[in-house]
Design a protein around this motif. Structure first.
Motif, PDB file in Angstrom:
ATOM      1  N   SER A 108       0.836  -1.201   0.000  1.00  0.00           N
ATOM      2  CA  SER A 108       0.000   0.000   0.000  1.00  0.00           C
ATOM      3  C   SER A 108       0.867   1.245   0.000  1.00  0.00           C
ATOM      4  O   SER A 108       1.983   1.245   0.519  1.00  0.00           O
ATOM      5  CB  SER A 108      -0.901   0.037   1.245  1.00  0.00           C
ATOM      6  OG  SER A 108      -1.770  -1.057   1.306  1.00  0.00           O
ATOM      7  N   THR A 130      -2.264   5.914   1.686  1.00  0.00           N
ATOM      8  CA  THR A 130      -3.455   5.088   1.861  1.00  0.00           C
ATOM      9  C   THR A 130      -3.537   4.577   3.297  1.00  0.00           C
ATOM     10  O   THR A 130      -4.617   4.562   3.911  1.00  0.00           O
ATOM     11  CB  THR A 130      -3.433   3.902   0.886  1.00  0.00           C
ATOM     12  OG1 THR A 130      -3.375   4.401  -0.459  1.00  0.00           O
ATOM     13  CG2 THR A 130      -4.669   3.034   1.048  1.00  0.00           C
ATOM     14  N   SER A 132      -6.436   5.331   6.189  1.00  0.00           N
ATOM     15  CA  SER A 132      -7.089   4.269   6.964  1.00  0.00           C
ATOM     16  C   SER A 132      -6.981   4.550   8.452  1.00  0.00           C
ATOM     17  O   SER A 132      -7.953   4.377   9.199  1.00  0.00           O
ATOM     18  CB  SER A 132      -6.443   2.914   6.637  1.00  0.00           C
ATOM     19  OG  SER A 132      -6.664   2.546   5.301  1.00  0.00           O
ATOM     20  N   TRP A 133      -5.803   5.001   8.896  1.00  0.00           N
ATOM     21  CA  TRP A 133      -5.608   5.296  10.313  1.00  0.00           C
ATOM     22  C   TRP A 133      -6.472   6.486  10.734  1.00  0.00           C
ATOM     23  O   TRP A 133      -7.088   6.461  11.799  1.00  0.00           O
ATOM     24  CB  TRP A 133      -4.137   5.580  10.571  1.00  0.00           C
ATOM     25  CG  TRP A 133      -3.814   5.782  12.017  1.00  0.00           C
ATOM     26  CD1 TRP A 133      -3.514   4.821  12.942  1.00  0.00           C
ATOM     27  CD2 TRP A 133      -3.774   7.035  12.715  1.00  0.00           C
ATOM     28  NE1 TRP A 133      -3.285   5.385  14.177  1.00  0.00           N
ATOM     29  CE2 TRP A 133      -3.435   6.740  14.065  1.00  0.00           C
ATOM     30  CE3 TRP A 133      -3.976   8.361  12.339  1.00  0.00           C
ATOM     31  CZ2 TRP A 133      -3.301   7.742  15.030  1.00  0.00           C
ATOM     32  CZ3 TRP A 133      -3.853   9.350  13.307  1.00  0.00           C
ATOM     33  CH2 TRP A 133      -3.518   9.041  14.642  1.00  0.00           C
ATOM     34  N   ALA A 152      -5.985  -2.271   7.726  1.00  0.00           N
ATOM     35  CA  ALA A 152      -7.352  -1.830   8.041  1.00  0.00           C
ATOM     36  C   ALA A 152      -8.031  -2.806   9.002  1.00  0.00           C
ATOM     37  O   ALA A 152      -8.705  -2.393   9.959  1.00  0.00           O
ATOM     38  CB  ALA A 152      -8.167  -1.692   6.758  1.00  0.00           C
TER      39      ALA A 152
END
Length: 260
Positions: free
Chosen positions: A189, A193, A197-198, A240
């Motif tokens: 990733s 990205t 997500s975080w 994720a």
């Protein structure tokens, strides 16, 4: 088997200890703060008695400070000498995928550590891992204090520390390979990205700031030097999914009733 885990009180070391004990091994936890086997890699104090009778040693020690070379390289030299004296038959060194491809401080120290292990007197296996989910989340958390997330172009392949711990335990049970093996996350990733997500998982209203890393280091990060398509073991837990599980754990912990 009797297996010593150097750095057994750390994040990865703790997973390795738990996994090996669940398989019935006699595990010794070695660190500067261990309750029974206190050792100091910089001075060598405690190593001789701690390694007595051990079949294998897993070196999961870590130090990202200015003392990294003293602990990880000088300490490895002392550790290998003590292992040879104790008759240890397998030294497992935990390292980083691509550490020899990214010419920056900590990675360079890990590359030196690998070379020392490969030239050392104790049969060995090097386990290279990609970046842990835990490390990436910690970096994002530290950066979030400034209400922004620096997001340079970089390809990463993060893996859950627990999965690395299980794989390291597998390797420790086996004869020394005199070679390196690797474990990587389930997918590659962009760092941006992962940052998104975080940010979504934590609900933090943070701005992602594009940052260009110049020179050889930037080219290495953009080209995926810290990733691999040839890992012997591939983790199953994505970043994720790990974030979702961590959020659930936190909610459960907060929901526990207090004493009384």
């Amino acid at each position: 088997m009797r297996i010593a885990i150097v750095g057994g009180t750390g994040t990865l070391g703790g997973h390795v200890v738990t996994e090996l004990r669940s398989r019935g091994h006699d595990v010794r936890v070695l660190s500067r703060s261990a309750p029974e086997y206190r050792v100091d890699l910089v001075t060598g104090d405690g190593l001789g008695s701690a390694l007595e009778g051990c079949d294998a040693v897993v070196d999961a020690s870590n130090n990202a400070s200015r003392k990294a070379a003293a602990v990880l390289v000088g300490g490895t030299r002392r550790l290998l000498d003590a292992e040879q004296a104790a008759g240890v038959r397998h030294h497992v060194c935990v390292s980083i995928v691509g550490c020899d491809q990214l010419p920056m401080g900590y990675n360079a120290v890990k590359a030196d550590q690998e070379r020392l292990v490969g030239q050392g007197p104790v049969p060995w296996t090097i386990v290279r891992a990609t970046q842990f989910h835990e490390l990436i989340a910690k970096v994002f958390g530290a950066a979030a204090r400034w209400r922004a997330l620096p997001a340079p172009r970089a390809l990463l392949q993060p893996v859950a520390c627990a999965e690395v711990g299980r794989y390291v335990a597998d390797i420790a049970e086996q004869p020394a390979r005199q070679a390196a093996t690797s474990i990587a996350g389930p997918g590659v990733s962009e760092l941006r990205t992962l940052a998104r997500s975080w940010r979504l998982a934590t609900g933090r209203p943070l701005t992602l700031i594009p940052v260009r890393v110049p020179g050889r280091i930037g080219r290495a990060l953009r080209s995926g030097a810290l990733t691999t398509g040839q890992a012997e073991m591939t983790g199953r837990v994505s970043f994720a999914a790990w974030l979702e599980a961590e959020a659930g754990t936190a909610v459960t912990a907060r929901g526990k009733p207090g004493p009384g």
